[in-house]
Design a protein around this motif. Structure first.
Motif, short mmCIF file in Angstrom:
data_model
loop_
_atom_site.label_atom_id
_atom_site.label_comp_id
_atom_site.label_asym_id
_atom_site.label_seq_id
_atom_site.Cartn_x
_atom_site.Cartn_y
_atom_site.Cartn_z
N GLU A 131 82.11 23.51 -62.25
CA GLU A 131 82.83 22.32 -61.77
C GLU A 131 82.31 21.07 -62.46
N LEU A 132 81.00 20.97 -62.62
CA LEU A 132 80.42 19.80 -63.27
C LEU A 132 80.83 19.73 -64.74
N VAL A 133 80.75 20.84 -65.44
CA VAL A 133 81.12 20.87 -66.85
C VAL A 133 82.60 20.55 -67.03
N GLU A 134 83.43 21.06 -66.15
CA GLU A 134 84.87 20.79 -66.26
C GLU A 134 85.16 19.30 -66.05
N SER A 135 84.46 18.67 -65.13
CA SER A 135 84.67 17.24 -64.92
C SER A 135 84.27 16.44 -66.15
N LEU A 136 83.23 16.88 -66.86
CA LEU A 136 82.79 16.19 -68.08
C LEU A 136 83.72 16.50 -69.25
N ALA A 137 84.32 17.68 -69.24
CA ALA A 137 85.25 18.04 -70.31
C ALA A 137 86.44 17.08 -70.33
N GLY A 138 86.83 16.61 -69.17
CA GLY A 138 87.94 15.67 -69.10
C GLY A 138 87.60 14.32 -69.69
N ARG A 139 86.32 14.02 -69.82
CA ARG A 139 85.89 12.72 -70.35
C ARG A 139 85.61 12.78 -71.85
N ARG A 140 85.13 13.93 -72.32
CA ARG A 140 84.79 14.15 -73.73
C ARG A 140 83.55 13.37 -74.19
N ARG A 141 83.30 12.18 -73.69
CA ARG A 141 82.10 11.40 -73.98
C ARG A 141 81.38 11.12 -72.67
N PHE A 142 80.08 11.40 -72.64
CA PHE A 142 79.32 11.19 -71.41
C PHE A 142 77.84 11.12 -71.76
N ASP A 143 77.01 10.83 -70.76
CA ASP A 143 75.57 10.79 -70.96
C ASP A 143 75.00 12.13 -70.53
N ALA A 144 74.44 12.87 -71.48
CA ALA A 144 73.98 14.22 -71.21
C ALA A 144 72.78 14.27 -70.26
N VAL A 145 72.09 13.15 -70.08
CA VAL A 145 70.98 13.10 -69.12
C VAL A 145 71.50 12.67 -67.76
N GLN A 146 72.08 11.48 -67.68
CA GLN A 146 72.48 10.93 -66.40
C GLN A 146 73.65 11.67 -65.76
N ASP A 147 74.58 12.15 -66.58
CA ASP A 147 75.78 12.79 -66.04
C ASP A 147 75.68 14.31 -65.97
#
Length: 406
Positions: A131-147
């Motif tokens: 679920e977490l990875v899918e939510s980040l996939a929708g953004r494509r750019r994110f902070d790999a530590v904080q997010d």
């Protein structure tokens, strides 16, 4: 960056004298620039600034970590010597006890963190990771530590322990300050103390039996410890030991590994091509860019290590991360290679005081890597990473990334 300050002269016992400060901001920001010179200086070195010895080669580090009879932990695994000064904080019941006392508390914790119990949590953890990875996939750019690296452990492990729902943001501040305390009272330590009173108060309440959720590991620790005759106050401290072992070190381990993949994109492609490398990838991450950089031990008697005389009561800082890149032990040591056989690395320590949370960290990281490698075809930096300085840990505060979807 070349760090100056290692001299060829030795102290009276034969240790090479190192004039630089291993806890300076420059060294903490990039310790790997310092390690080669430290290893080459000699098997045992002397830091006059602190009056302590140091070992950075694999063989000597492993010796110091494994021989608890000669190099004890009960006098503190930080700079302070508990035999000569009153500890400013309560000593860890795991890291800072030696047998026979260590066996009782470690036995309790091993009972709670039994492998079958840990594996039973995997299906839920996999769901959370997906679920977490899918939510980040929708953004494509994110902070790999904080997010990502912070969010995954914080979404699963506090519930596993049965911690209070409100106030969990205090967990990171508490863990950071705990590991900072093993070093000197420098600016890095003092910065971690700002606003810490509220976090410590929350931690104290959260670890009380009545505040832990039924069925969680926290209450299980209390129950198992009570059966072993351990006092109520020490039971709470045992629960507290989970808060650093299962959260902060895992967060940093994941963050450092993802950083390694941004620096070595071909290794990410290797992982995606062969998922059987996931376990090796995590271990190589610990070897190549480990979370725990160093811990102290204290000699219980006069001894000799690699030809250097050490008096009783000598503090020795073991540079775990330097040992893990020692070319005397590891072929092509500076290379990040997820196909490497990493058996024997000291990223989790070595001997009876190995990290309590290592099985937890492995399961969390492997589950997350499986989810990430299934969803992201590429994983690359999208900005400048930022370090979070710590006297003991090698940690990231921020790692901007961009991904392509599989």
């Amino acid at each position: 960056m070349k760090i100056q300050g290692i001299e060829s002269r030795t102290d009276d016992g034969g240790a090479a004298i190192v004039e630089i400060d291993p806890f300076s901001r420059d060294v903490l920001a990039d310790p790997y620039a310092f390690h080669p010179q430290l290893r080459d200086a000699g098997p045992v070195v002397w830091f006059p600034k602190y009056g302590v010895f140091g070992v950075a080669r694999y063989g000597e580090v492993k010796t110091v970590l494994s021989d608890w009879q000669t190099y004890c932990s009960s006098r503190g695994v930080g700079l302070a010597d508990f035999a000569r000064e009153i500890p400013w904080r309560t000593p860890s019941l795991q890291l800072e006890r030696d047998p026979p006392l260590h066996a009782a508390t470690r036995g309790v914790m091993n009972k709670v963190v039994a492998l079958p119990r840990l594996k039973s949590l995997a299906p839920h953890w996999k769901q959370v990771a997906a679920e977490l990875v899918e939510s980040l996939a929708g953004r494509r750019r994110f902070d790999a530590v904080q997010d990502l690296a912070e969010q995954f452990p914080l979404r699963i492990f506090p519930d596993t322990l049965g911690l209070l729902k409100e106030g969990r943001e205090n967990l990171l501040a508490y863990a950071t300050s705990t590991f900072n305390a093993f070093g000197p009272r420098n600016d890095v330590f003092l910065e971690s103390q700002v606003g810490l009173d509220a976090a410590q108060a929350w931690i104290a309440e959260a670890c009380r039996y009545e505040n832990l959720a039924p069925g969680g590991w926290g209450r299980d620790v209390h129950d198992a410890a009570a059966e072993a005759g351990i006092s109520e106050g020490e039971r709470e401290l045992l629960v507290r030991s989970f808060l650093s072992a299962g959260i902060d070190t895992t967060i940093n381990g994941i963050g450092n590994l993802l950083h390694a993949f941004t620096l070595h994109p071909t290794e990410w492609q290797k992982l995606r091509s062969d998922r059987s490398l996931i376990k090796r990838a995590f271990e190589e991450g610990l070897r190549w860019q480990g979370t725990a950089q160093s811990f102290f031990r204290t000699t219980t008697r006069e001894t000799e290590l690699s030809g250097v005389r050490l008096p009783e009561g000598a503090k020795i800082i073991a540079f775990l991360a330097a040992a893990n890149r020692d070319p005397r032990h590891w072929p092509d040591a500076e290379r990040f290679d997820i196909t490497r056989q990493t058996s024997g690395h000291v990223g989790f320590g070595y001997g009876i005081h190995q990290c309590l949370g290592q099985m937890i960290a492995r399961q969390e990281s492997e589950i997350l890597l499986e989810a990430l490698s299934s969803r992201f075809a590429s994983f690359r930096a999208a900005g400048v990473s930022e370090r979070r300085l710590n006297n003991t840990l090698f940690a990231l505060r921020s790692l901007p990334v961009e991904v392509d979807l599989a």
